[in-house]
Design an enzyme around this catalytic site. Structure first.
Site: not given
Ligand code: CTP
Length: 426
Positions: A231, A309, A329, A346
């Site tokens: 990303n 690959k 996480i 975040f």
């Molecule tokens: N996060 C994490 N592990 C993941 C996904 C997200 O620890 N597998 C944490 C990010 O570091 C951040 C928070 O969760 O602090 C929110 O991340 P975000 O990508 O907005 O959360 P999602 O659950 O993926 O929500 P969305 O459906 O909006 O993508």
């Protein structure tokens, strides 16, 4: 505008030659540089080289009548905006920690009322020795920024941490320290020092004694040896938060996804590539007083990573790409027995920012969500407009540079942690 003034103390060590390059970089950036060379430092670089490059007088001797008349040693120590010790030898660090003042360099360090930054250089065993560990911890507690030395092969043939950080890294640490330091004031004329904020180093370290874990950057999820899912996270906000936490005196562990950013001074960094690796490093870092999960963790990874690959087979058929969900996480440490007392997530959102953040707060089980409104300025920019969403309500900040967001967040975290006792240490 007044140019920042650096008092550079050069200790004795083979790495002293790198401080010559540092002087050049600082002068190029417009800093005023005054060098002080220790007796041991003189064995490695000459006052003449430093005088030529700094375009300034070089000081070497405490009891020099002519120097004292021109500029007393107390004034010399006060006249700078920042005192930099590079290379900071084990001996210099020990004297600084003990408050010994037996030559010009150590006297200046004891007499100064300005922020001090030390860039250590020594043999790996000396750096790892319990005495040096103690001295570094004491100095950091006193408000001195002690950089982590680089790791690598040493002049003595051994390998490990202890090499002087590269001049560009020291220069970056100087820039960061000056951004935090009181603004330069004119030093001549009546009332020159009036308005100079009192510098009480320990008071500027509101997170001293706290351990803070930060995740930052994207994750890369391999598809085959040459392709990955990623990303657009730049890691800048997470790294700015790590820098601000270290500047506030915390012990900082930064688990970083793949980014091209230098390690902020004083931060212990572990690099990872995938979400699964990040989850393992986060778990290994616990317990901590606070965790700030800034990383943009990939939600999915390739269910199977091809060992070779993946090739086009000429049929026009696209290969199937099955995905598996990555561990969450943040949500899993929220549930863990070692849940940090303050757990911050975040969220980058493009619409209904606060409502989404409130839902995420409940779903993830964290204490705050720093909701980042990315509608106008997507990932990778230099500023953020954030709302701190917690059960207590919403604290909305103006759009700020990422460094300012980081500093303001540290103040809020310090206020919050002040209500709690530090972790029990082994
Ligand atoms: N996060 C994490 N592990 C993941 C996904 C997200 O620890 N597998 C944490 C990010 O570091 C951040 C928070 O969760 O602090 C929110 O991340 P975000 O990508 O907005 O959360 P999602 O659950 O993926 O929500 P969305 O459906 O909006 O993508």
């Amino acid at each position: 505008m007044t140019k920042p003034r650096i008092l550079l103390i050069i200790g004795g060590g083979i790495a002293a030659y790198k401080s010559v390059e540092l002087v050049r970089l600082l002068r190029k950036a417009g800093y005023v540089v005054r060098c002080v060379l220790t007796r041991a430092g003189k064995q490695f670089v000459t006052p003449l080289t430093l005088a030529a490059l700094s375009e300034n007088k070089v000081y070497t001797n405490l009891f020099d009548l002519k120097d004292e008349v021109e500029m007393g040693h107390i004034q010399l120590s006060r006249e700078a905006d920042l005192v930099v010790v590079a290379p900071a030898t084990a001996d210099l660090l020990a004297k600084m920690a003990a408050g010994i003042a037996d030559d010009l360099a150590t006297t200046l360090l004891l007499a100064t009322d300005k922020p001090v930054l030390a860039a250590p250089a020594m043999n790996v065993r000396m750096w790892l020795h319990a005495a040096t560990r103690r001295n570094v911890a004491t100095l950091r507690g006193d408000g001195v920024t002690v950089m982590e030395p680089d790791e690598g092969e040493m002049a003595c043939g051994e390998y490990g941490p202890g090499r002087l950080p590269e001049p560009a890294a020291i220069k970056a640490a100087i820039d960061a320290a000056l951004a935090d330091a009181p603004a330069p004031v004119a030093l001549t004329g009546p009332g020159a020092l009036a308005g100079q904020p009192d510098f009480a180093p320990a008071n500027r370290r509101p997170l001293y004694g706290r351990r803070i874990l930060i995740t930052a950057g994207p994750t890369h999820e391999p598809i085959d040896p040459v392709r990955y899912i990623a990303n657009r996270s730049s890691g800048k906000q997470g790294f700015a938060i790590a820098a601000a936490a270290a500047a506030a005196g915390a012990e900082v562990l930064l688990v970083a996804g793949p980014v091209a950013l230098p390690t902020p001074p004083g931060v212990i960094r572990v690099d990872v590539e995938t979400a699964v690796e990040m989850a393992a490093e986060v778990e290994a870092a616990l317990p901590v007083d606070a965790a700030i999960m800034v990383a943009a963790v990939a939600d999915w990874r390739a269910a199977d990573t091809a060992a070779q690959k993946i090739k086009k087979d000429g049929s026009g058929q696209v290969p199937p790409l099955a995905l598996a969900e990555n561990p969450d996480i943040l949500a899993s440490i929220a549930q863990s027995a070692q849940r940090p007392p303050l757990l911050i997530g975040f969220a980058a959102e493009t619409n209904d920012v606060i409502a989404h953040a409130q839902a995420k707060l409940a779903r993830k089980g964290c204490d705050w969500i720093v909701a980042n409104d990315v509608a106008a300025d997507p990932m990778g920019g230099e500023s953020n407009r954030v709302h701190i969403v917690s059960k207590a309500g919403v604290d909305s900040w103006d759009r700020l540079p990422k460094q300012a967001v980081a500093r303001q967040l540290m103040e809020k975290i310090a206020d919050e942690l002040d209500t709690r006792a530090p972790l029990e240490r082994d």
